[in-house]
Design an enzyme around this catalytic site. Structure first.
Site: not given
Length: 277
Positions: A184, A116, A78, A76, A146, A55
């Site tokens: 979860r 997040h 993760s 990106g 992050y 990027l």
């Protein structure tokens, strides 16, 4: 509502070599007829025309964006990583992506945000049994560097909507795997099939006027145990078809139920809230 974009023909898919990118490489052309232009810093086996670049390569990004009808930005880092790495890949990288979109005249971006970005948001009392869910309007509460990078991406999308008229749907992705891997994930799972349904809706839908060109949704399936609201996603026509509950007995038998004190139960971001920064 803003006018819906014309039926897209070519979509730039960044992060095409990753897990979600691999799902979409198979499903978007097959289900909706998209022509995909693939971009990733890692080579993609069997895709000789894919653009292999980081990027940070602004010339490659600008060339990749030329002539496309929309961009799905997955590229990106993760997971949590040192801030310098997050800065380069997720913060500066996303900025470079939006600069390329503006230069190429792209009018719609789908940004892979994350739960997040609001990772320290707590489970509503009694959820999911109470029926209480958390809307996308809850304040940003990143749980890691992050998560912080995803807050930046959402705010950058808002800036580019207001300044330059580039519309974005930011998807706060939960856990997109073939099936839930943890207890979860029975709350946070986004099935691969629902993922391509949500991406398609995000590319093609008219955005509600109240979004002001930047619409945020949670990326999950219609999970019985979910406590994130799908109202915003349904506003753009997303109707999830899958439910993690079909895996619940198997996952719980293997791993056991979570307790209310466990960060995996208590917070949007689960164990990410316990990572050192």
């Amino acid at each position: 509502m803003s006018p819906a974009p014309a039926a897209p023909r070519t979509v730039l898919l960044t992060g095409a070599a990753g897990g979600v990118g691999s799902f979409l490489r198979a499903s978007l052309p097959a289900e909706y007829g998209y022509d995909l232009r693939l971009f990733d810093q890692a080579p993609i086996e069997g895709e000789p025309e894919a653009i292999t670049a980081p990027l940070s390569d602004t010339a490659a990004l600008r060339k990749a964006a030329e002539g496309v009808d929309a961009i799905v930005h997955l590229a990106g880092i993760s997971v949590e990583a040192p801030f310098a790495d997050i800065l380069g890949a997720n913060i500066e990288g996303t900025y470079n992506l939006y600069k390329a979109a503006r230069a190429a005249g792209v009018r719609r971006v789908v940004f892979a945000s994350s739960n997040h970005a609001v990772g320290f948001t707590e489970r509503p009392e009694g959820a999911p049994e109470s029926g209480a869910t958390v809307p996308v309007e809850t304040r940003l509460r990143p749980d890691t560097y992050y998560g912080l990078s995803k807050c930046f991406g959402e705010n950058l999308a808002s800036l580019y909507a207001d300044k330059h008229g580039i519309e974005t749907v930011s998807i706060r992705i939960g856990s997109c795997f073939a099936k839930p891997r943890t207890v979860r994930m029975l709350d946070t799972w986004l099935s691969p099939a629902d993922c391509h349904r949500l991406i398609h809706a995000s590319i093609t839908a008219e955005l509600p006027a109240h979004s002001h060109g930047h619409h945020v949704v949670y990326g999950i399936s219609a999970n019985t145990r979910a406590w994130w609201s799908l109202d915003s996603a349904r506003e753009i026509g997303f109707e999830p078809q899958d439910d993690s509950e079909v895996f619940a007995a198997e996952v719980i038998a293997e791993l056991g139920e979570l307790t209310p004190e466990d960060p995996e139960y208590r917070y949007f971001g689960g164990a990410f809230t316990q990572q050192q920064v």
